[in-house]
Design a protein around this motif. Structure first.
Motif, PDB file in Angstrom:
ATOM      1  N   TRP A   2      22.594 -52.164   2.391  1.00 39.30           N
ATOM      2  CA  TRP A   2      21.828 -52.876   1.367  1.00 39.30           C
ATOM      3  C   TRP A   2      20.350 -52.939   1.731  1.00 39.30           C
ATOM      4  O   TRP A   2      19.487 -52.892   0.842  1.00 39.30           O
ATOM      5  N   GLN A   3      20.081 -52.997   2.971  1.00 38.62           N
ATOM      6  CA  GLN A   3      18.685 -53.026   3.399  1.00 38.62           C
ATOM      7  C   GLN A   3      17.990 -51.713   3.034  1.00 38.62           C
ATOM      8  O   GLN A   3      16.847 -51.703   2.605  1.00 38.62           O
ATOM      9  N   THR A   4      18.675 -50.642   3.179  1.00 39.70           N
ATOM     10  CA  THR A   4      18.108 -49.330   2.836  1.00 39.70           C
ATOM     11  C   THR A   4      17.879 -49.230   1.337  1.00 39.70           C
ATOM     12  O   THR A   4      16.837 -48.769   0.885  1.00 39.70           O
ATOM     13  N   LEU A   6      17.455 -51.713  -0.791  1.00 43.06           N
ATOM     14  CA  LEU A   6      16.342 -52.605  -1.131  1.00 43.06           C
ATOM     15  C   LEU A   6      14.998 -52.006  -0.715  1.00 43.06           C
ATOM     16  O   LEU A   6      14.000 -52.124  -1.438  1.00 43.06           O
ATOM     17  N   ALA A   7      14.966 -51.362   0.435  1.00 45.12           N
ATOM     18  CA  ALA A   7      13.722 -50.732   0.890  1.00 45.12           C
ATOM     19  C   ALA A   7      13.311 -49.609  -0.053  1.00 45.12           C
ATOM     20  O   ALA A   7      12.139 -49.472  -0.407  1.00 45.12           O
TER      21      ALA A   7
END
Length: 156
Positions: A2-4, A6-7
């Motif tokens: 999810w961080q990827t 979102l980034a």
């Protein structure tokens, strides 16, 4: 993961915002350039008109002065020809002023008419009086042009 995502979404959003801002800046620059060009065109119209008007006023005064002082026919004919040339040269700048600065049309017309009035003055005193009226009408035109062109900040 999810961080990827979102980034990546953040990067895409930042790129979109940057593109919108750049497009707005380019649009603003183009608008400013158009306004600068229009201002330059109006200033050129006023200066060209007043210069050619002065040439025609001078030519008309000389033509009529020669006629009234019974100068030789060839001098009067030459002066008449010169005045026809300056009158013709006045047409385009006069039209440019009326098209680009319609708020100055009346003042421009009065200056032109006052200059044309030099023709057929009955005597030298009347010729000089008409010349002064033409100069005054030209001065009134330039005074009216100042605030329209934004030349005088304190003009109303």
């Amino acid at each position: 993961m999810w961080q990827t995502v979102l980034a990546v979404l953040g990067t895409l959003a930042g790129s979109a915002v940057t593109a919108v801002l750049q497009r707005g800046a380019l649009h603003l620059q183009a608008q400013i350039a158009r306004e600068d060009k229009a201002r330059e065109d109006r200033l050129h119209a006023v200066t060209a008109f007043t210069a050619v008007l002065a040439d025609h006023r001078r030519a008309m005064w000389l033509r009529e002065h020669l006629r009234l002082t019974t100068a030789p026919t060839e001098q009067v004919t030459e002066a008449r020809s010169a005045s026809h040339t300056t009158r013709s040269a006045l047409t385009a700048p006069h039209l440019a002023v009326t098209l680009l600065l319609p708020e100055l049309q009346d003042a421009a017309n009065r200056a032109v008419e006052a200059t044309y009035a030099l023709r057929n003055a009955p005597h030298l005193d009347q010729l000089n009086e008409r010349r002064n009226e033409a100069l005054t009408a030209t001065d009134a035109f330039t005074a009216a042009a100042r605030p329209v062109l934004g030349v005088c900040n304190s003009c109303t």
